[in-house]
Design a protein around this motif. Sequence first.
Motif, PDB file in Angstrom:
ATOM      1  N   SER A 122     -38.312  31.552 -24.026  1.00 28.82           N
ATOM      2  CA  SER A 122     -36.915  31.266 -24.367  1.00 28.82           C
ATOM      3  C   SER A 122     -36.131  32.498 -23.950  1.00 28.82           C
ATOM      4  CB  SER A 122     -36.732  31.012 -25.867  1.00 28.82           C
ATOM      5  OG  SER A 122     -37.222  29.748 -26.245  1.00 28.82           O
ATOM      6  N   ALA A 138     -34.456  29.897 -19.876  1.00 33.39           N
ATOM      7  CA  ALA A 138     -35.819  29.636 -20.323  1.00 33.39           C
ATOM      8  C   ALA A 138     -36.651  29.297 -19.093  1.00 33.39           C
ATOM      9  CB  ALA A 138     -35.843  28.471 -21.307  1.00 33.39           C
ATOM     10  N   GLY A 142     -39.123  26.639 -23.631  1.00 36.70           N
ATOM     11  CA  GLY A 142     -38.195  27.004 -24.703  1.00 36.70           C
ATOM     12  C   GLY A 142     -36.763  26.680 -24.335  1.00 36.70           C
TER      13      GLY A 142
END
Length: 185
Positions: A122, A138, A142
């Motif tokens: 992420s 990302a 994520g």
Amino acid sequence: ITTYGAYTIHTFLTGANYVTDTTQSVEYLVVGGGGEGGDSYAGGGGGAGEFRTATGFSLPNATYTISVGDGGTGRTDDGDKGDSSSIVGSGITDVISIGGGGGAGYNGGSGSSNSAQMQGGSGGGGHGSSGTQLGGAAIGNGNAGGAGIRAGARASGGGGGAGAAGQDWQISTDPSTSGNGGAGL
């Protein structure tokens, strides 16, 4: 090792080997290390590590290397990326969860608008030191980090989470309010 009903649970907090003498059907959860937040009062939040999970995963008789990624640490401006976690061995497709992206530091550094340092499982949040600074993308499964801004006040973006993107600065309510981190699962 713990048991819960019919389940035997192996928890790895550091790297190790997992050895099987028979083929096993397993469930796994592999989480990458989280990214470090950017420094100073307008640094972006660090992104969450990517997670991977499966049930009914077949592990043939073999030795498997388990790696546990550390969270990002030690940088002085932009946050450090988290390390990846993995299950690797012969007879399986490697399971790799990418570490989270670092949050952009107040002074910009290399973390300006979605730099490679901010990208991760992420993404890390953008800093609030100049103009609008995008959060990191990302590159795993994520979510992106939120954007930061300098529009009179300085407000940073939140780091991306496993369940939602990091919030941008809160321009609709108060442009000096930084965004929250993305939700987990």
